[in-house]
Structure formats: C-alpha cells, structure tokens
Design an enzyme around this catalytic site. Structure first.
Site, PDB file in Angstrom:
ATOM      1  N   TYR A 209       0.879  -1.056   0.083  1.00  0.00           N
ATOM      2  CA  TYR A 209      -0.038  -0.098  -0.077  1.00  0.00           C
ATOM      3  C   TYR A 209       0.940   1.057   0.072  1.00  0.00           C
ATOM      4  O   TYR A 209       0.505   2.242   0.048  1.00  0.00           O
ATOM      5  CB  TYR A 209      -0.978   0.141   1.186  1.00  0.00           C
TER       6      TYR A 209
ATOM      7  N   LYS B  46       4.046 -14.837   2.644  1.00  0.00           N
ATOM      8  CA  LYS B  46       4.063 -15.602   1.314  1.00  0.00           C
ATOM      9  C   LYS B  46       5.606 -15.449   0.839  1.00  0.00           C
ATOM     10  O   LYS B  46       6.041 -15.107  -0.348  1.00  0.00           O
ATOM     11  CB  LYS B  46       3.212 -14.789   0.276  1.00  0.00           C
TER      12      LYS B  46
ATOM     13  N   ASP C  32      -1.670 -18.855   1.548  1.00  0.00           N
ATOM     14  CA  ASP C  32      -2.583 -19.863   0.789  1.00  0.00           C
ATOM     15  C   ASP C  32      -3.012 -20.773   1.586  1.00  0.00           C
ATOM     16  O   ASP C  32      -4.139 -21.413   1.786  1.00  0.00           O
ATOM     17  CB  ASP C  32      -2.066 -20.198  -0.497  1.00  0.00           C
TER      18      ASP C  32
ATOM     19  N   ASP D 217      -5.979  -7.200   4.347  1.00  0.00           N
ATOM     20  CA  ASP D 217      -7.158  -6.838   3.682  1.00  0.00           C
ATOM     21  C   ASP D 217      -8.035  -7.935   3.360  1.00  0.00           C
ATOM     22  O   ASP D 217      -9.395  -8.147   3.389  1.00  0.00           O
ATOM     23  CB  ASP D 217      -6.903  -5.832   2.744  1.00  0.00           C
TER      24      ASP D 217
ATOM     25  N   ASP E 236     -11.953  -9.793   4.995  1.00  0.00           N
ATOM     26  CA  ASP E 236     -13.271 -10.079   4.153  1.00  0.00           C
ATOM     27  C   ASP E 236     -13.675 -11.431   4.259  1.00  0.00           C
ATOM     28  O   ASP E 236     -14.869 -11.894   4.344  1.00  0.00           O
ATOM     29  CB  ASP E 236     -13.090  -9.654   2.850  1.00  0.00           C
TER      30      ASP E 236
HETATM   31  C1  IPM Z   1     -10.405  -1.792   3.479  1.00  0.00           C
HETATM   32  C2  IPM Z   1     -10.584  -1.265   2.202  1.00  0.00           C
HETATM   33  C3  IPM Z   1      -9.564  -0.394   1.716  1.00  0.00           C
HETATM   34  C4  IPM Z   1      -8.223  -1.104   1.776  1.00  0.00           C
HETATM   35  C5  IPM Z   1      -9.581   0.127   0.330  1.00  0.00           C
HETATM   36  C6  IPM Z   1     -10.687   1.073   0.049  1.00  0.00           C
HETATM   37  C7  IPM Z   1      -8.640   1.152  -0.268  1.00  0.00           C
HETATM   38  O1  IPM Z   1     -10.678  -2.359   1.365  1.00  0.00           O
HETATM   39  O2  IPM Z   1     -10.283  -0.920   4.446  1.00  0.00           O
HETATM   40  O3  IPM Z   1     -10.338  -2.933   3.905  1.00  0.00           O
HETATM   41  O4  IPM Z   1      -7.776  -1.814   0.966  1.00  0.00           O
HETATM   42  O5  IPM Z   1      -7.569  -1.018   2.775  1.00  0.00           O
HETATM   43 MN    MN Z   2     -11.002  -4.388   2.317  1.00  0.00          MN
END
Ligand code: IPM
Ligand code: MN
Ligand code: NAD
Length: 352
Positions: free
Chosen positions: A136, A186, A218, A242, A246
């Site tokens: 990032y 990784k 992985d 990140d 999710d």
């Molecule tokens: C998160 C989001 C952000 C990230 C994006 C919007 C840049 O996906 O906060 O999880 O990747 O950190």
């Molecule tokens: Mn995210």
C-alpha cells in the site's frame, strides 16, 4: 471531559450506516457518554467537484482536536482508481500513523456461521493487519500506457520498525487474551516478506506463554475454512490482512456485520479511526438495504477506545440479540431496512 470525534459518512452506503451509528451514539449519550461530533462532508461528491478535498491542515486539525474518527466507507464508480479514498482513508491511516488495523471476527449466532458443523464459538479471532506499509505504499512506475509495451510496476515495503511494532501489538494482545498467534506471509514466493519470519523469531522469547504458528497465506486461507476454531490472533501484512478480513467476515455472517479499528497501539490515547470492514456497496446504495451493524459495532470499538468499554460491551450484546430475534437486515436473515434495523437495535440496546 467531552471527547470530540470526527464523522465521515463518505460514499454509497457509508452515510446510510453512519446515520444509524449516530442514532446509537445519541442513545448512549443519554446514559452519560460525553461525546461531541464534528461531521466532515468528505467523499466522491466533493472530490468530483473540488478535487483533492482532505488538505493537510484539515487532517492536522482532526488529529489535534479529536480522539477518534468514525468513517462509513469511501469508493465510487465515478472515481474508478479511488483517488479520493487514497486521500481520505489511506491518508489518515498514514498521516496519523495508525499502524495496526485491528479487525475482530466474532460470530454472534450459530446460524450465521456458513460452515457445516461449525458454531459461533468456532469463529472468534482477531486480525492484526499492518496498516502503513506493504503493497500500500503507493510507490511504483508506469510505462507506455495503452501501448503493446505497457508496463506497470509496484513495490512492497516492509521495514523492521513497521513489522516489529505490528507483531508486538499482536503478541501483546495474544498474551493478554491468552490466544494463539498465527503469523502469515508469502515468503516462499516473495523473499521480501521473509523479514516477517525473522522479526517473529526475534520477538518470540519475549512472549514465552504465547503459542505461535507461522504459515503461508494460501495454506491459512484453506485452514480458516476447515478449522477456524484453531485461530485466535492472525498477524499479517497490509494486503493479506485486507483480504483475510473479508474472508473472515464471511465466516462470521457477512461483511455487513464486521467492525474495525485503526490504531497506534503503542500509545493508547493516540487518535483512532473506526470503520466497518465493508465498502460503499454501490450495488445496494440508496435502497435502504445496508446492514448498519458493522458501523454500529465500529462505534462500539470507538467507545471502548475513548474510555467507555462497558458501552462497547452493551453494543456487542445488543448486536447478538437483534440477530437472534431476526430484527435485522436481509443479508443476515431479517427483513428490516437500514433505518428500522437501527430503531430495533436502539430498542434492544435499552434493555442491555
Ligand atoms: C479496507 C478497504 C481499503 C483497503 C480500500 C478502500 C483502499 O478495502 O479498508 O478494507 O484496501 O484497505
Ligand atoms: Mn478491504
Ligand atoms: P463492498 O464491501 O462495498 O461490497 C461487497 C459486497 O458486500 C456487495 O455485494 C455489497 O452489497 C455487500 N455489502 C457490503 N456492505 C454491506 C452492508 N453493510 N450490508 C449489506 N451488504 C453489504 O466491496 P466492493 O463492492 O468491492 O467495493 C465497493 C467500493 O467500496 C469500492 O469503491 C471500494 O474501493 C470501496 N471500499 C471502501 C472501503 C472503506 O472505505 N473502508 C472498504 C472496502 C471497499
């Protein structure tokens, strides 16, 4: 003393879920929580009109005068490369030096765990995501856009200081909460990530009581589906954190429920940024379908950060209760719209 918090609804469902979190804040204020809010109308709309909209002076003022920021989401199809998200969200993470993105993953009901044979007790972990480095950092090169020779290149950065402070925060949490620590990378394919293994090995002797595992990302992605109960704290770099956040949100019932805290754990009073894990969800924006619980639980984390841990616990208990009663939105098995889900939450909160 009254704490000031900046509030950024942002884009898409961001303002919709933050409106409900602010109603919850009003409800807890009535119980003696002293907070004043400072709304900032940042987001795609302002960016498209005025260009970069979160100037350094404003960011400095937020850092100087606020204990925390509550953010909905930023992201808009009209800004496909997310320039304003960089400006606003990544901008705060970097300039406030919020090096730990702490994403708790706790299933609140058995029904919401999508894995056969697993129950809520099996999904209870926390991700410590490095939040200022990795892939990032934004540095990179581009050459010959649109030509057959087109080439883009990006860099990933891992500093000893950055890796160490994130791992230390994860170790400290694991020690405090008596949880195992899994560090994932990784480094078999990306040698630059081997620094994570070296620093992990160096820190281990300081935390002799913490059970440590290191595994490639992985393999961890697979293990999380097969045996989520084996994980307590997961520490990893920015990008993997990140993605895993999710995935783990899905294990606990979906993105609509997942909260997060961006912190500088070495200094507990440092400003924090609190936001649901989900994005601006353009597919459901403006239709009253968004689940406000991720934002409300993020407000809970914020309240704990500014000195009201009991209110944070009440918010967690009430979240579990509205889900059990199915007084919630469709994504988590209810039938309510966003506003009614907020009303149901406030009603249930009053009895917790
Ligand atoms: C998160 C989001 C952000 C990230 C994006 C919007 C840049 O996906 O906060 O999880 O990747 O950190
Ligand atoms: Mn995210
Ligand atoms: P997203 O999280 O916005 O949506 C993914 C899926 O989850 C969608 O189907 C959406 O409808 C659903 N969903 C998300 N939140 C929900 C909620 N509260 N209730 C019910 N359903 C919900 O991810 P995306 O579609 O990849 O990204 C959309 C935009 O948001 C992009 O611009 C992205 O960059 C941005 N984004 C911002 C943040 C942030 O500001 N923290 C985080 C992630 C993505």
């Amino acid at each position: 003393m009254t704490s000031r918090i900046a509030v950024i609804g942002g884009d898409g469902i961001g303002p919709e879920v933050i409106a409900q979190a602010l109603r919850v804040l009003d409800a807890v204020r009535a119980r003696g929580v002293e907070v004043e809010t400072w709304p900032l109308p940042l987001g795609a709309e302002l960016y498209l009109r005025d260009g970069p909209t979160f100037p350094r002076e404003l960011r400095d003022e937020v850092q100087r005068s606020c204990k925390a920021v509550l953010l909905g989401a930023v992201g808009d199809p009209r800004v496909p490369e997310g320039e304003h998200a960089h400006d606003i969200l990544l901008g705060m993470r970097h300039s406030f030096d919020l090096y730990a993105n702490v994403r708790p993953v706790r299933a609140l009901t058995d029904e919401l765990v999508p894995l056969r044979g697993k129950r809520k007790a099996d999904v209870n972990l926390v991700i410590f995501r490095e939040n200022t480095e990795g892939q990032y950092v934004g540095a990179g090169r581009e050459h010959g856009r649109g030509t057959p020779e087109e080439m883009t290149q990006s860099r990933e950065l891992h500093t000893r200081r950055g890796v160490e402070r994130l791992l230390r925060a994860a170790f400290e949490h694991a020690q405090r909460a008596n949880l195992p620590l899994a560090m994932t990378d990784k480094s078999n394919a990306i040698p630059a990530q081997a620094i994570w293994r070296r620093v992990l090995a160096e820190l281990r002797p300081e935390f002799p009581g913490v059970k440590v595992e290191q595994l490639y990302v992985d393999a961890l992605a697979a293990r999380l589906i097969q045996a989520p109960e084996q994980y307590g704290v997961i520490a990893t770099n920015n990008l993997f954190g990140d993605i895993l956040a999710d995935q783990c949100a899905a294990l606990a019932g979906g993105l609509g429920l997942a909260p997060s805290a961006n912190l500088h754990p070495a200094v507990p009073s440092h400003i924090g940024l609190f936001e649901p894990v989900h994005g601006s969800a353009p597919d459901i924006a403006g239709r009253g379908l968004a689940n406000p619980l991720g934002a409300i639980r993020s407000l809970g984390l914020l309240l704990a950060h500014i000195g009201y841990p009991a209110e944070a616990e009440r918010i967690e208990r009430a979240s579990a209760e509205v889900l059990r009663l199915r007084r919630c939105t469709r994504d988590v098995g209810g039938e309510l719209g966003t506003h009614d889900a907020g009303s149901a939450f406030i009603e249930v909160l009053a009895s917790h």
